[in-house]
Structure formats: structure tokens, C-alpha cells
Design an enzyme around this catalytic site. Structure first.
Site, PDB file in Angstrom:
ATOM      1  N   HIS A  74       0.827  -1.205   0.000  1.00  0.00           N
ATOM      2  CA  HIS A  74       0.000   0.000   0.000  1.00  0.00           C
ATOM      3  C   HIS A  74       0.867   1.262   0.000  1.00  0.00           C
ATOM      4  CE1 HIS A  74      -3.695  -2.271   1.848  1.00  0.00           C
ATOM      5  NE2 HIS A  74      -3.261  -2.790   0.722  1.00  0.00           N
ATOM      6  N   HIS A 232      -9.312  -2.543  -5.248  1.00  0.00           N
ATOM      7  CA  HIS A 232      -8.244  -2.802  -4.283  1.00  0.00           C
ATOM      8  C   HIS A 232      -7.198  -3.750  -4.867  1.00  0.00           C
ATOM      9  CE1 HIS A 232      -6.266  -2.828  -0.433  1.00  0.00           C
ATOM     10  NE2 HIS A 232      -6.042  -4.114  -0.644  1.00  0.00           N
ATOM     11  N   ASP A 236      -3.174  -2.983  -5.130  1.00  0.00           N
ATOM     12  CA  ASP A 236      -2.084  -3.914  -4.787  1.00  0.00           C
ATOM     13  C   ASP A 236      -1.150  -4.139  -5.973  1.00  0.00           C
ATOM     14  OD1 ASP A 236      -2.928  -4.302  -2.175  1.00  0.00           O
ATOM     15  OD2 ASP A 236      -3.977  -6.179  -2.602  1.00  0.00           O
ATOM     16  N   HIS A 260      -0.637 -11.331  -4.946  1.00  0.00           N
ATOM     17  CA  HIS A 260       0.696 -10.765  -4.726  1.00  0.00           C
ATOM     18  C   HIS A 260       1.794 -11.586  -5.399  1.00  0.00           C
ATOM     19  CE1 HIS A 260      -0.679  -7.600  -2.123  1.00  0.00           C
ATOM     20  NE2 HIS A 260      -1.357  -8.452  -1.407  1.00  0.00           N
TER      21      HIS A 260
END
Length: 279
Positions: A74, A232, A236, A260
Site C-alpha cells: 500500500h 483494491h 495492490d 501478490h
């Protein structure tokens, strides 16, 4: 021309995963230093680069080989989304404060300090000459040359309250601040017990996360966007791609069901195939 910030800015709170008090201070950076982390445990500043990634479970972690800092995505997303090239990020604790689960507090703090251009310092960028694609199971990431920097992200989850969400944005500081940075972290109610047993989400609450239950979505003051989950995921992705160490230029990236680990692997592929480019 490279960019940093004019003055320090500090944010305090509780870390999302470790649940401990956390503080981050953004500091102006001299020279072409890139994005770096400072911590009392580090002998020297830790560059936010792909070769420093030490884990991608429910967040992106980086390490100097001895000490790990958690969930940096973030912070990096806020810097990259605003076009900041050089920034020292001082962390007191193992991870940044969760704030409200988004990158808005970080981005707003950076904007309030004011951005400072650094004449005479060459700005290298990341571009590609040909289409690239990476596929792993149901996850697919694609990039191809384009005008400007744009994204298309698809988040698809087999839950009646989620379904399929698709977002498309051209990346500018204004667009990022208004439409990406406010999107909050989310999780599913059936995962919470297992996450906490694994030492994760210990600081999670409705103050810093959206919870998706079997029959309802629980979010403080409701959802900010109908497609907040996909936004969101894009937040990321932007943060993880910043680990390539260069700002993106003239590229379109399309990601389906990213996480991720795939973000980091795709950043590695982009770095390997990048063509030399200076602004």
C-alpha cells in the site's frame, strides 16, 4: 525529471497482520535513490526492489536477509500512483499502519507535503517493445505497448456477493487518488480464524477491512465503490509492480485474478523484457 516530496509526513496506527502499534514517516530523498525503507534494524536503507521480496502471503514482504517488513504494497502503491520516484519510508515496527485498509491516508499525506521536482536528475522508465503474457492456472497477466499507462483488472470469485468485477483506468495521479487509493482491503469471514491461527490479520477489524460473509458484506459506512474489491486488487498490483524499481511508461497491463505472488512474478518478467528508456 525525478520527483520526491517537499517535507516529512507521519502516520500512526495499528499494523493489519501483526496487530502492533505502527508508525510510518515519509521523508524527502536526495539524489536518484528510488523508493527505500528505513528501519532501526537495518544497517543501511533497504531498497524496495524485487530481489528483496521475502514473501507474498496475504501481502508483500521485503527483507534485508535478517529483518522482514510486512505488507509494503500500500505504501509503494501510493508513491507509484502519484508518480514519486525518490522517497525514504521510515518504519517504526514490522509493518505500516493499516489506516482504513486502503492507500488513501498514505497518498493524501504525500500530496499534502507537496511534490518536489528534481531538475538535472535523469528519470529512467520501464517500457516494453512487444506483448508479454504470463499465465498460471486461472491467473493471467498481459502487457503490451500503448500510449500512456493504463490498466484493466478482472477480479472473479465464486461468491454470490462478489461475482465478477472489471475495472479499467488510465493511471494519473488524479485518477489514482480519486478512484484507486480509497479502495479497502477485504477478506472472507470463513478465512478469519485460519488467518489469525497463522499469525495474520491480528490487527484486522472493521476499521481497516471489509468482511464478506455468507449473506452480507460488512463494511464501515458501506462500500465506497460497487467494484471496490477489483479496485483494491488494482491498488495492490500497482504497489507490487513498483518493486521493479522503475516507473511505467507507455504500457497497458491487463490482469485476471491477480494476487501478490503473480504480481511480483509479472514485475520480474517486465523487468527482464524492459527496453532502455529515459524521460
Amino acid at each position: 525529471m525525478r520527483t520526491t516530496i517537499k517535507a516529512p509526513a507521519t502516520i500512526e496506527g495499528i499494523g493489519l497482520h501483526k496487530g502492533k502499534p505502527a508508525r510510518v514517516t515519509f521523508l524527502p530523498a536526495e539524489g536518484a535513490t528510488g523508493l527505500r525503507f528505513l528501519n532501526p534494524a537495518f544497517a543501511s536503507p533497504l531498497p524496495a526492489l524485487l530481489n528483496r521480496v521475502s514473501g507474498t502471503a496475504r501481502g508483500t514482504n521485503i527483507s534485508d536477509g535478517k529483518t522482514t517488513i510486512y505488507t509494503v504494497e500500500h505504501l509503494l502503491s501510493a508513491a507509484a500512483g502519484l508518480g514519486i520516484d525518490d522517497l525514504d519510508i521510515e518504519l517504526a515496527g514490522e509493518e505500516p499502519p493499516a489506516t482504513d485498509g486502503s492507500a488513501l491516508a498514505f497518498a493524501a499525506a504525500l500530496v499534502r507535503t507537496g511534490l518536489l521536482q528534481k531538475p538535472g536528475l535523469q528519470r529512467k522508465t520501464l517500457s516494453i517493445a512487444d506483448r508479454l503474457e504470463m499465465t498460471n492456472g486461472t491467473t493471467r497477466c498481459t502487457a503490451f505497448p500503448s500510449h500512456g499507462v493504463s490498466f484493466k483488472l478482472t477480479y472473479d470469485y465464486p461468491h454470490p456477493l462478489v461475482g465478477r468485477q472489471v475495472v479499467e483506468f488510465t493511471l494519473t495521479p488524479e485518477e489514482y487518488l480519486a478512484n484507486v487509493a480509497p479502495a479497502r482491503t477485504f477478506g472472507f469471514s470463513h478465512e478469519i480464524e485460519a488467518l489469525k491461527a497463522a499469525g495474520l490479520a491480528l490487527g484486522g477489524s472493521l476499521e481497516n477491512a471489509i468482511v464478506i460473509g455468507e449473506k452480507e458484506i460488512i463494511a464501515k459506512d458501506g462500500l465506497r465503490f460497487p467494484d471496490e474489491f477489483a479496485r483494491h486488487k488494482l491498488l495492490d498490483l500497482i504497489g507490487d509492480l513498483a518493486l521493479a524499481g522503475l516507473p511505467l511508461k507507455d504500457i497497458r497491463i491487463e490482469a485476471e485474478r491477480p494476487g501478490h505472488a503473480s504480481n511480483v512474478n509479472f514485475a520480474k518478467l517486465l523487468s527482464q523484457k524492459a527496453i532502455p528508456n529515459n524521460d
